[in-house]
Design a protein around this motif. Structure first.
Motif, short mmCIF file in Angstrom:
data_model
loop_
_atom_site.label_atom_id
_atom_site.label_comp_id
_atom_site.label_asym_id
_atom_site.label_seq_id
_atom_site.Cartn_x
_atom_site.Cartn_y
_atom_site.Cartn_z
N GLU A 196 -10.73 -8.41 48.80
CA GLU A 196 -11.87 -9.42 49.51
C GLU A 196 -11.83 -10.93 49.46
N MET A 197 -12.14 -11.11 48.16
CA MET A 197 -12.19 -12.75 47.60
C MET A 197 -10.68 -13.19 47.43
N THR A 198 -9.37 -12.59 47.41
CA THR A 198 -8.22 -12.86 47.65
C THR A 198 -7.96 -13.27 49.12
N LEU A 199 -9.14 -12.37 49.94
CA LEU A 199 -8.14 -12.71 51.53
C LEU A 199 -9.38 -13.68 51.57
N TYR A 200 -10.75 -14.16 50.81
CA TYR A 200 -11.07 -15.50 50.92
C TYR A 200 -10.49 -16.90 50.70
N GLN A 201 -9.96 -16.45 49.57
CA GLN A 201 -9.20 -17.50 48.98
C GLN A 201 -7.97 -17.70 49.78
N GLU A 202 -6.95 -17.16 49.85
CA GLU A 202 -5.90 -17.26 51.07
C GLU A 202 -6.20 -18.03 52.26
N GLY A 203 -7.86 -17.02 52.85
CA GLY A 203 -7.97 -18.35 54.35
C GLY A 203 -8.82 -19.88 53.47
N ALA A 204 -9.55 -19.76 52.85
CA ALA A 204 -9.73 -20.90 52.11
C ALA A 204 -8.35 -22.51 51.87
N LEU A 205 -7.35 -21.84 51.08
CA LEU A 205 -6.69 -22.41 50.45
C LEU A 205 -5.80 -22.95 52.13
N GLU A 206 -5.70 -21.39 53.19
CA GLU A 206 -4.59 -22.54 54.19
C GLU A 206 -5.70 -23.93 54.96
N ARG A 207 -6.59 -23.66 54.85
CA ARG A 207 -7.37 -24.09 55.88
C ARG A 207 -8.00 -25.43 55.29
N LEU A 208 -7.58 -25.36 53.86
CA LEU A 208 -7.40 -26.62 52.88
C LEU A 208 -5.89 -27.32 53.25
N TYR A 209 -4.82 -27.14 52.66
CA TYR A 209 -3.70 -27.22 53.11
C TYR A 209 -3.37 -28.02 54.51
N ARG A 210 -4.38 -27.34 55.57
CA ARG A 210 -3.78 -28.06 57.35
C ARG A 210 -4.81 -29.61 57.35
N TRP A 211 -6.61 -29.54 56.66
CA TRP A 211 -7.07 -30.49 56.27
C TRP A 211 -6.23 -31.18 55.67
N THR A 212 -5.37 -31.07 54.78
CA THR A 212 -4.57 -32.27 53.47
C THR A 212 -3.86 -32.45 54.43
#
Length: 630
Positions: A196-212
């Motif tokens: 579950e935390m891996t999914l959270y992390q991947e989703g958060a990094l994907e959002r962070l990637y798009r923002w950056t």
């Protein structure tokens, strides 16, 4: 019997006496009972008369009876009340007994219910403990609703805020803590939470990637904020996403750098603080210098921006990506820079200016190499510097050919030597051009290669032309002419560094001409002194020399010793260098001195039978040598 009676009386008297004494000794003020009795007696014994004293006992007894009757009456009421209480107690006891019986009956009937209630109470307490444990577990290993919203954003375009990274750190912390949970035996729960935390992390990094990526895409002249720096440090664990962001940043900054470079060329800096660089196109050195100065100022700024962007990243792992990004950003200026520099190089004809531009390009190539490594810009600057070097060398070669051409333009040769055998003006003109170029070359880096190429470009065709123009002269004239030209070249090159080899080669050629002149001068002296026949005799090892030959030789020798310069060749005086003239004279005189020494030894050798050798040769070789040296 009488004795006993008397004794009894005596005892009775003693007792009475004791009582009397006791009464007398009694202190009524301290005897509380007696005082109370007297107070009670005073209430009804009012008059101390005989009749009253006689009736005192009966009154006391009567009063005592009254008191007892009152006590009895009061006690009877107490007894009646006590009996009522006892009756009530009996009734209560019966009720308690009844209740006890009922309670025992109810207890027997509700025993199972009580047991079940107690069990449920214990279960409730256990469940409350489990609830507390579960709440603590969820608080430690799950995200709260606000944290979940912070991680994924409340809207699609929600910006990244500092707390986002705290939640991301918490996700990583939970993921790490699950390993300890697995060691405690909760493998299933730990694996589920880790997934579950891996999914959270991947989703958060994907959002962070798009923002950056979006932030880098729109980054113009604004400073790189701390959130972007922090985002890059988090994305470096995802190499693909990290590379995409760097590529996006490099594309954006490359476009900005090219736009700013074009604006600096055509419009100048905003606010009119500086004029457009293209206005100085009439001054090639300043024009190219201003362009490279702008790049030298702007490209390090891009490197500083990349350094800030990679501030929290692993420098060792990402240094190559940083250098590639900087190279890509800087490569954008290659085309506009190339067009302008090549236009200047192709249109400029002045060799000095072309050489200065080439050195300027070399200087900035070395400077830029320290900032930008790899990429098209580095290779472009190398090629551009090589092109500029070829252009200025070709321009120099063309200038040399134009100077060396005959007026008709048919041959690359100097005009014929003049009667004074001095170098023609074209030699001095070319050497002045060489000195002018070398005066610039000695002040730049990498000057050894430049000086060598420049000197070869001028000296080699000049030597060839000098030798060609001298080839039609007589031997002595040719030697003097070549020696003067070589001396002029050698004098020009001696003052410059890295010319040792070239000067040695010129010196070797000069020595060859000196040897030629020495041979010709010595041959002339031998002929003028009539030494030919004598020298032939000496060479054939004949011991007898005719006295007439010796007399003729000595008469001419004496005249020669008086004025040695008379017999020198006229061309020797045309040698420009006094050192060369002296060398030729000294060497040719040494030849004559050596022959004279051989003649002297033959004449003074008794075995040869010369009488009075002093009359034939009055001067010793040493004396002749001193005269010739003088």
């Amino acid at each position: 019997m009488s004795a006993t009676t008397a004794q009894d009386k005596q005892d009775q008297q003693d007792r009475i006496q004791m009582r009397v004494n006791k009464i007398l000794e009694t202190r009524l003020e301290t005897d509380k009972d007696t005082l109370d009795a007297l107070n009670g007696l005073s209430s009804f014994f009012t008059e101390n008369t005989l009749q009253n004293r006689r009736n005192l006992r009966s009154q006391i007894e009567r009063r005592s009876v009254e008191i007892n009757e009152k006590f009895l009456k009061a006690f009877r009421e107490v007894k009646i009340t006590l009996d009522a209480v006892c009756t009530d107690l009996d009734t209560m006891a019966q009720s308690v007994q009844t209740m006890k019986s009922d309670l025992e009956a109810s207890k027997a009937l509700t025993h199972d219910l009580i047991a079940q209630t107690n069990k449920m109470q214990q279960e409730r307490e256990r469940l409350e403990v489990h609830q507390q444990i579960a709440e603590a577990f969820l608080a430690r290993f799950q995200l709260s609703v606000p944290e979940h919203q912070m991680l994924y954003g409340t809207t699609k375009d929600a910006p990244i805020v500092p707390n986002f990274f705290k939640v991301l750190d918490r996700v990583q912390f939970i993921h790490t803590e699950c390993r300890m949970l697995m060691q405690c035996g909760y493998q299933t729960a730990a694996l589920d939470i880790m997934e579950e935390m891996t999914l959270y992390q991947e989703g958060a990094l994907e959002r962070l990637y798009r923002w950056t990526q979006n932030h880098c895409r729109n980054l113009d002249n604004s400073e790189i904020g701390p959130l972007v720096v922090e985002a890059m440090s988090r994305l470096q664990d995802r190499p693909v996403l990290f590379k995409y962001v760097i590529d996006e940043y490099a594309i954006a900054r490359r476009a900005v750098l090219v736009r700013q470079f074009i604006e600096a060329l055509t419009e100048g800096r905003p606010g009119g603080n500086s004029k457009p660089i293209d206005l100085h196109v009439h001054d090639p050195k300043r024009y190219i210098g201003d362009m490279f100065a702008w790049l030298h100022q702007s490209i390090p700024n891009e490197k500083e921006n990349l350094t800030v962007l990679f501030k929290k990243c692993d420098k060792h792992d990402n240094s190559e990506q940083m250098q590639k990004a900087l190279s890509y950003i800087a490569d954008g200026v290659c085309h506009p820079l190339k067009v302008r520099v090549e236009t200047v190089l192709n249109s400029e004809k002045d060799t000095i200016i072309l050489f200065a531009i080439s050195n300027l390009l070399r200087f900035y190539q070395q400077i830029m190499k320290q900032v930008v490594q790899g990429g098209s810009l580095e290779q472009f600057l190398i090629d551009l510097q090589k092109t500029s070097e070829d252009i200025y060398l070709e321009a120099l070669a063309t200038q040399v050919r134009s100077v060396l051409q005959r007026p008709s333009g048919t041959s690359m040769a100097l005009q014929p030597p003049q009667r004074d055998l001095v170098p023609p003006p074209s030699v001095g003109h070319l050497l002045n051009i060489l000195k002018e170029i070398l005066s610039v070359a000695t002040m730049v880096d990498g000057r050894q290669a430049d000086i060598t190429k420049i000197v070869s470009c001028v000296i080699d065709p000049l030597l060839q032309s000098v030798q060609e123009s001298a080839s039609h002269l007589p031997t002595v004239d040719m030697a003097v002419y070549l020696l003067n030209c070589l001396y002029h070249m050698q004098s020009t090159l001696t003052v410059y560094e890295y010319m040792d080899e070239r000067v040695e080669r010129l010196q070797a050629q000069s020595d060859a001409q000196i040897d030629t002149l020495t041979s010709e001068q010595a041959s002339s002296l031998v002929a003028n002194l009539n030494l030919g026949p004598i020298y032939t005799i000496l060479q054939s090892n004949q011991t007898k020399i005719e006295k007439n030959l010796l007399k003729i030789f000595m008469s001419k020798m004496d005249a020669f010793l008086e004025m040695p310069g008379v017999l020198l060749l006229p061309q020797i005086q045309l040698i420009v260098s006094s050192a060369h003239r002296t060398t030729v004279q000294r060497r040719s005189f040494n030849v004559i001195l050596a022959i004279y020494k051989q003649i002297y030894e033959r004449v003074y050798d008794p075995a040869n039978g010369f009488e009075e050798p002093e009359a034939l040769l009055s001067k010793s070789p040493e004396q002749v040598g001193q005269i010739l040296k003088a």
